[in-house]
Design a protein around this motif. Structure first.
Motif, PDB file in Angstrom:
ATOM      1  N   UNK A   1       0.722  -1.207  -0.045  1.00 54.96           N
ATOM      2  CA  UNK A   1      -0.029   0.161   0.207  1.00 54.96           C
ATOM      3  C   UNK A   1       0.742   1.355   0.074  1.00 54.96           C
ATOM      4  N   UNK A   2       1.961   1.132   0.591  1.00 55.97           N
ATOM      5  CA  UNK A   2       3.034   2.153   0.165  1.00 55.97           C
ATOM      6  C   UNK A   2       3.231   2.336  -1.267  1.00 55.97           C
ATOM      7  N   UNK A   3       3.386   1.349  -2.020  1.00 60.25           N
ATOM      8  CA  UNK A   3       3.593   1.510  -3.376  1.00 60.25           C
ATOM      9  C   UNK A   3       2.307   1.939  -4.021  1.00 60.25           C
ATOM     10  N   UNK A   4       1.198   1.931  -3.460  1.00 59.17           N
ATOM     11  CA  UNK A   4      -0.011   2.452  -4.090  1.00 59.17           C
ATOM     12  C   UNK A   4      -0.181   3.959  -4.011  1.00 59.17           C
ATOM     13  N   UNK A   5       0.446   4.404  -2.837  1.00 58.60           N
ATOM     14  CA  UNK A   5       0.347   5.753  -2.486  1.00 58.60           C
ATOM     15  C   UNK A   5       1.492   6.459  -3.757  1.00 58.60           C
ATOM     16  N   UNK A   6       2.246   5.760  -3.861  1.00 54.40           N
ATOM     17  CA  UNK A   6       3.489   6.304  -4.927  1.00 54.40           C
ATOM     18  C   UNK A   6       2.706   6.241  -5.978  1.00 54.40           C
ATOM     19  N   UNK A   7       1.979   5.214  -6.433  1.00 56.18           N
ATOM     20  CA  UNK A   7       1.577   5.212  -7.916  1.00 56.18           C
ATOM     21  C   UNK A   7       0.433   6.360  -8.003  1.00 56.18           C
ATOM     22  N   UNK A   8      -0.222   6.929  -6.799  1.00 54.66           N
ATOM     23  CA  UNK A   8      -1.086   7.916  -7.023  1.00 54.66           C
ATOM     24  C   UNK A   8      -0.646   9.172  -7.011  1.00 54.66           C
ATOM     25  N   UNK A   9       0.822   9.394  -7.235  1.00 55.44           N
ATOM     26  CA  UNK A   9       1.558  10.528  -7.198  1.00 55.44           C
ATOM     27  C   UNK A   9       2.350  11.044  -6.051  1.00 55.44           C
ATOM     28  N   UNK A  10       2.116  10.438  -4.790  1.00 55.05           N
ATOM     29  CA  UNK A  10       2.617  10.881  -3.745  1.00 55.05           C
ATOM     30  C   UNK A  10       4.206  10.567  -3.565  1.00 55.05           C
TER      31      UNK A  10
END
Length: 250
Positions: free
Chosen positions: A7-16
């Motif tokens: 889910x950390x990578x999910x945040x990164x994928x969202x542009x954060x």
């Protein structure tokens, strides 16, 4: 205190731009990891330094609960305030203000620490994940039958959908309020067990046991569910299909 790398990578994928905090050293693409321990305070200041927002997911329900969830949250809020953080999102559980359970009392106390702090905040209370309900059913059936209170109600919500809600809260900014989010359906325990048994092709019977006292009363009265809208979309049957190969509601 860890943040699931997926889910950390999910945040990164969202542009954060993401910095993850964990008690153990980690590596991961697009995520900077900092060794942090809320129970001792080690690494907390380093974790929040230079950040615009903090997503507080860390919890310890089985041991050192007060040290991590309450005292550790206070340490995190104070460090975030000193670092000039503009938004702290705390993840809690639907029912912490109603269900008389020691872990829930600690989560409620942590919510109060966040609300009293100097950092603009939002609390997201989510209902139970289907993985937790699955694990609970496995544990309750270790002796053969599935043991539980048939009238307890739950509202399983997909963790990825909760993650999407957290991303949306980060984007919209601090509310200074509590937001609740649940799954698309409220299930009685006996219905959830029936579907679970069917998906696993199990013949284990349900052995009804009525939970006593105020705890049982709150669980039967809907202490773990919410009427908040919108809700998630993925149902208990969807989780069972993904995990065990399918079920149908009859």
């Amino acid at each position: 205190s860890t943040f699931d790398p997926v889910r950390a990578r999910r945040l990164a994928a969202a542009g954060f731009e993401v910095r993850g905090a964990s008690r153990r050293a980690r590596t991961g693409s697009k995520v900077e990891w900092v060794v942090t321990d809320l129970a001792t305070g080690a690494g907390v200041a380093e974790a929040v330094a230079g950040t615009d927002a903090v997503l507080h997911l860390a919890s310890s329900p089985r041991r050192q609960t007060r040290e991590v969830d309450v005292v550790g949250t206070r340490r995190l809020v104070e460090a975030a305030a000193a670092a000039g953080v503009r938004h702290l999102v705390y993840v809690s559980i639907v029912g912490v203000d109603r269900v008389p359970y020691s872990y829930y009392r600690a989560k409620l106390a942590a919510e109060q620490v966040v609300a009293a702090g100097a950092v603009p905040w939002t609390v997201l209370r989510a209902t139970q994940f289907p993985q937790f309900l699955d694990q609970l059913l496995r544990l309750s059936s270790r002796l053969g039958p599935v043991i539980g209170d048939r009238a307890v109600v739950a509202q399983p919500v997909d963790p990825d959908e909760v993650a999407d809600q957290l991303i949306e809260l980060l984007r919209t900014g601090a509310r200074g309020d509590i937001v609740e989010y649940g799954g698309p359906e409220v299930l009685r325990f006996d219905e959830a067990v029936r579907m679970w048994r069917q998906a696993r092709h199990s013949r284990r019977p349900l052995l009804p046991v009525r939970f006593p006292g105020r705890l049982g009363g709150e669980l039967r009265a809907g202490g773990l569910v919410t009427a908040a809208q919108p809700t998630g979309r993925r149902r208990w049957a969807d989780y069972l299909a993904d995990t065990y190969g399918g079920t149908s509601r009859r």
